[in-house]
Scaffold this motif. Structure first.
Motif, short mmCIF file in Angstrom:
data_model
loop_
_atom_site.label_atom_id
_atom_site.label_comp_id
_atom_site.label_asym_id
_atom_site.label_seq_id
_atom_site.Cartn_x
_atom_site.Cartn_y
_atom_site.Cartn_z
N THR A 245 -1.51 7.79 9.86
CA THR A 245 -0.63 7.25 8.84
C THR A 245 0.42 6.33 9.45
O THR A 245 0.87 5.38 8.80
N MET A 246 0.80 6.57 10.70
CA MET A 246 1.73 5.66 11.37
C MET A 246 1.09 4.29 11.56
O MET A 246 1.74 3.25 11.43
N ALA A 247 -0.21 4.27 11.89
CA ALA A 247 -0.90 2.99 12.03
C ALA A 247 -0.85 2.19 10.73
O ALA A 247 -0.67 0.97 10.74
N LEU A 248 -0.99 2.88 9.60
CA LEU A 248 -0.87 2.21 8.30
C LEU A 248 0.56 1.72 8.08
O LEU A 248 0.78 0.60 7.62
N ALA A 249 1.52 2.56 8.43
CA ALA A 249 2.93 2.20 8.26
C ALA A 249 3.31 1.01 9.15
O ALA A 249 4.11 0.15 8.76
N ASP A 250 2.74 0.96 10.35
CA ASP A 250 3.05 -0.14 11.26
C ASP A 250 2.72 -1.50 10.66
O ASP A 250 3.34 -2.51 11.00
N PHE A 251 1.73 -1.52 9.79
CA PHE A 251 1.33 -2.80 9.19
C PHE A 251 1.75 -2.92 7.73
O PHE A 251 1.14 -3.63 6.95
N GLY A 252 2.83 -2.21 7.41
CA GLY A 252 3.52 -2.47 6.15
C GLY A 252 3.30 -1.48 5.03
O GLY A 252 3.91 -1.61 3.97
N LEU B 17 0.85 -1.19 0.00
CA LEU B 17 0.00 0.00 0.00
C LEU B 17 0.88 1.25 0.00
O LEU B 17 1.80 1.36 0.81
N ARG B 18 0.60 2.19 -0.89
CA ARG B 18 1.42 3.40 -1.03
C ARG B 18 0.63 4.61 -0.53
O ARG B 18 -0.48 4.89 -1.01
N VAL B 19 1.21 5.33 0.41
CA VAL B 19 0.52 6.44 1.08
C VAL B 19 1.36 7.70 0.97
O VAL B 19 2.54 7.70 1.34
N VAL B 20 0.75 8.77 0.48
CA VAL B 20 1.39 10.09 0.47
C VAL B 20 0.82 10.86 1.66
O VAL B 20 -0.39 11.11 1.73
N ASP B 21 1.69 11.25 2.56
CA ASP B 21 1.29 11.78 3.86
C ASP B 21 1.63 13.27 3.94
O ASP B 21 2.78 13.65 4.07
N PHE B 22 0.59 14.12 3.90
CA PHE B 22 0.77 15.56 4.04
C PHE B 22 0.37 16.03 5.43
O PHE B 22 0.02 17.20 5.61
N ALA C 226 5.50 19.45 -8.64
CA ALA C 226 5.58 18.44 -9.69
C ALA C 226 5.97 17.08 -9.10
O ALA C 226 5.42 16.04 -9.49
N VAL C 227 6.89 17.11 -8.16
CA VAL C 227 7.29 15.85 -7.50
C VAL C 227 6.11 15.28 -6.72
O VAL C 227 5.83 14.07 -6.78
N ALA C 228 5.40 16.16 -5.98
CA ALA C 228 4.25 15.70 -5.21
C ALA C 228 3.20 15.06 -6.12
O ALA C 228 2.64 14.00 -5.80
N LYS C 229 2.95 15.65 -7.26
CA LYS C 229 1.95 15.11 -8.18
C LYS C 229 2.39 13.77 -8.76
O LYS C 229 1.55 12.88 -8.97
N ASP C 230 3.68 13.62 -9.00
CA ASP C 230 4.17 12.33 -9.49
C ASP C 230 3.93 11.23 -8.45
O ASP C 230 3.58 10.10 -8.80
N LEU C 231 4.12 11.58 -7.18
CA LEU C 231 3.88 10.60 -6.12
C LEU C 231 2.39 10.27 -6.01
O LEU C 231 2.00 9.12 -5.86
N ILE C 232 1.57 11.30 -6.08
CA ILE C 232 0.12 11.11 -5.97
C ILE C 232 -0.41 10.22 -7.10
O ILE C 232 -1.29 9.39 -6.90
N ALA C 233 0.16 10.40 -8.28
CA ALA C 233 -0.30 9.63 -9.45
C ALA C 233 -0.13 8.13 -9.27
O ALA C 233 -0.86 7.34 -9.88
N GLN C 234 0.81 7.72 -8.43
CA GLN C 234 1.04 6.29 -8.24
C GLN C 234 0.65 5.81 -6.85
O GLN C 234 0.87 4.65 -6.50
N ALA C 235 0.01 6.67 -6.04
CA ALA C 235 -0.34 6.33 -4.66
C ALA C 235 -1.68 5.63 -4.57
O ALA C 235 -2.53 5.73 -5.46
N ASP C 236 -1.88 4.93 -3.48
CA ASP C 236 -3.18 4.37 -3.15
C ASP C 236 -3.98 5.32 -2.26
O ASP C 236 -5.20 5.41 -2.37
N VAL C 237 -3.26 6.02 -1.39
CA VAL C 237 -3.92 6.86 -0.38
C VAL C 237 -3.18 8.18 -0.27
O VAL C 237 -1.95 8.21 -0.29
N LEU C 238 -3.92 9.26 -0.15
CA LEU C 238 -3.38 10.58 0.20
C LEU C 238 -4.08 11.01 1.49
O LEU C 238 -5.30 10.90 1.60
#
Length: 435
Positions: free
Chosen positions: A42-49, A27-32, A102-114
Motif C-alpha cells: 500500500t505504501m507503493a500505491l501511496a508513493d505514486f499518489g 485512487l482511494r485505498v482502504v488499508d487494513f 460503520a465508519v469502515a463500511k462508509d470508507l469501503i463504499a467509496q474506495a477503489d481498493v481494499l
C-alpha cells in the motif's frame, strides 16, 4: 534514540516538479494491513499518489510500530514502521465496535481498493468479507494476502517470512554445504510478496477500466516464496535435481564468488565465457589462461574451480581494492565490493541515485528516507511524507472524506468508534501527544 546528527547530515529529498501529476492520483485505498508485506504494497500505491487510509487500532496501532529501533520521543513510530508506511493517513478505529465498523463500511463504499492481511476468517467476523463489501461497492478491488491462501486445508495457518523461506525450499538452497541452510537476513519473501500484491492490484484496476467491475485479488506468501527459489524449481521439476548449498560460489558459472584483496572482500560474477576471458587477459594479465582451450569453456571451468580460485586469490591479495576496482570496471567484468549495509547506504552509487535522503517529521525535525526504486519521468512519485502517528488523520478523514458533521462525529465518539481517545485532534497535535 535516533542518531539525529547522522540523520541531519543526509541530503534533503528533492520534490518532483510542481506540474507533475502522480500516476495514481485520485485512487482511494482502504488499508487494513499490518507488519511488512501488506503495508509495503500500500505504501507503493501511496508513493505514486494514491490516497491510502491505514485503519488501525486506536492508541497502540499496528504492532509493527513497536519494532526496533524505537525512539522514546515517538514511541509508536519505530524505524521499521517508518520504512513501510510513508505517505499514508492513519485512522484510529475500534473495529470491535459497531460504530467503528460503520465508519469502515462508509470508507469501503467509496474506495477503489481494499487491502487486508488478517488471519483467515477475521474479515468475515467483521462482516467485511469480499461478498459483503462487493455489495457495498461493486467496483471495489479487494486484495487479500495470506500465508497459504484463503481456501483449502492450510488456510488457517499463520505465516511469517522465515517460515515461508523454510517451507519453500529457499533455506535449503542457501549457506554452506557442511552445515544447515540459512535464512536471508532481510525479509525477502515479505518484500517480494508486497511487489506481487502491487502488481496484482494494478492489473485488477486495468481490468476494471475495461468492464467497470471490481474483483477479488489474492496473493499468498508461500506462493511467492516458491517463485523466489528461482530457476532452481524448474531444474528440479525437469530433472529431479535438488539445488545444493554452494556458499558464495555459483553452481552454474565460474569463476563466481567472493575474493579478498589486500584490504577488502569483493564479488565477481563471470556469467559467460567472454567475461572470463576479459578477466584473465585484461585484469589478471594471464592470456594463457584466458584462451586456454579447456578453461575457456564454462562447463570445464566448473570442474577446475579450485585451480582458478587459487590463481585469483593469489593475484588479488597482492593489491588493495582501489587498484583492482578500476581495472575490473574498464574490462567490463561484473564485480562489486562486499559492503556492510552502512557502507552501501553511504556509497557513491546510492548517492548518485538519490536513494537515501531526509524528510521532515513533526516531532523529530528530520527522519531518513529510502527512495522508491521506480522512476517515472512524466508521473513521478509524490514528495514523501513521514509515516503518521496512530490516528493522526482521524478527524480530517471523518470531516473531509466522509463528510461527517459534528453531531455524527460526537455520536461515533460516544459509541466507542475511536477507542478510549475522547478528543479528536488534527495530525500535528496527535504527533505532539505521541511525543
Amino acid at each position: 534514540m535516533f542518531d539525529q546528527e547522522r540523520i541531519n547530515a543526509l541530503p534533503i529529498h528533492q520534490p518532483p516538479p510542481a506540474s507533475a501529476t502522480p500516476a495514481l492520483q485520485g485512487l482511494r485505498v482502504v488499508d487494513f494491513t499490518h507488519f511488512i508485506a501488506g503495508p509495503l504494497a500500500t505504501m507503493a500505491l501511496a508513493d505514486f499518489g494514491a490516497n491510502v487510509i491505514k485503519i488501525e487500532a486506536p492508541e497502540r496501532g499496528d504492532d509493527f510500530r513497536h519494532y526496533p529501533m524505537v525512539d522514546p520521543e515517538i514511541p509508536a513510530q519505530g524505524s521499521a514502521f517508518l520504512w513501510s508506511n510513508r505517505n499514508k493517513k492513519s485512522l484510529g478505529l475500534d473495529m470491535k465496535s459497531e460504530a467503528g465498523l460503520a465508519v469502515a463500511k462508509d470508507l469501503i463504499a467509496q474506495a477503489d481498493v481494499l487491502v487486508e492481511n488478517f488471519s483467515t476468517g477475521v474479515m468475515e467476523r467483521f462482516s467485511l468479507d469480499y461478498e459483503t463489501c462487493a455489495k457495498l461497492n461493486p467496483k471495489l478491488i479487494y486484495c487479500s494476502v495470506s500465508a497459504y491462501g484463503r481456501e483449502g486445508p492450510y488456510a488457517d495457518r499463520l505465516g511469517f517470512d522465515p517460515i515461508a523461506q523454510a517451507e519453500s525450499g529457499f533455506i535449503s538452497m542457501n549457506g554452506y554445504a557442511d552445515r544447515q541452510g540459512v535464512r536471508s537476513g532481510a525479509a525477502v519473501m515479505d518484500v517480494a510478496t508486497s511487489m506481487t500484491m502491487t502488481n496484482a492490484i494494478l492489473l485488477a484496476l486495468i481490468a476494471r477500466q475495461r468492464d467497470d467491475k471490481g474483483q477479488r485479488v489474492e496473493v499468498a506468501l508461500f506462493d511467492t516464496a516458491v517463485v523466489m527459489t528461482g530457476f532452481g524449481a524448474m531444474q528440479h521439476l525437469t530433472t529431479g535435481y535438488e539445488p545444493q548449498r554452494n556458499g558464495n560460489t555459483s553452481p552454474d558459472t565460474c569463476p563466481s564468488g567472493v575474493f579478498v584483496t589486500q584490504d577488502k572482500p569483493f564479488y565477481i560474477n563471470c556469467g559467460n565465457d567472454k567475461i572470463y576471458q576479459r578477466l584473465f587477459e585484461q585484469v589478471l594479465e594471464r592470456p594463457d589462461l584466458a584462451h586456454d582451450p579447456v578453461l575457456s569453456k564454462r562447463e570445464n571451468r566448473l570442474k577446475n574451480r579450485d585451480f582458478l580460485f587459487d590463481v585469483m586469490n593469489e593475484a588479488f591479495a597482492k593489491q588493495p581494492w582501489s587498484h583492482w576496482a578500476p581495472l575490473l570496471r574498464a574490462a567490463n567484468v561484473p564485480s562489486g565490493q562486499v559492503k556492510t549495509l552502512g557502507e552501501a547506504l553511504a556509497s557513491d552509487e546510492a548517492r548518485s541515485r538519490g536513494l537515501v535522503t531526509r524528510i521532515p517529521h513533526p516531532v523529530k525535525g528530520w527522519i531518513p528516507n529510502i527512495e522508491n526504486p521506480i522512476r517515472l519521468s512524466r508521473t513521478p512519485a509524490v514528495a514523501p511524507k513521514a509515516a503518521p502517528a496512530v490516528g493522526a488523520d482521524t478527524e480530517a478523514i471523518l470531516r473531509n472524506e466522509l463528510h461527517y458533521d459534528e453531531h455524527r462525529i460526537n455520536e461515533l465518539r460516544a459509541a466507542g468508534a475511536f477507542g478510549s481517545v475522547h478528543v479528536l485532534v488534527d495530525r500535528a497535535e496527535v504527533q505532539k501527544v505521541t511525543a
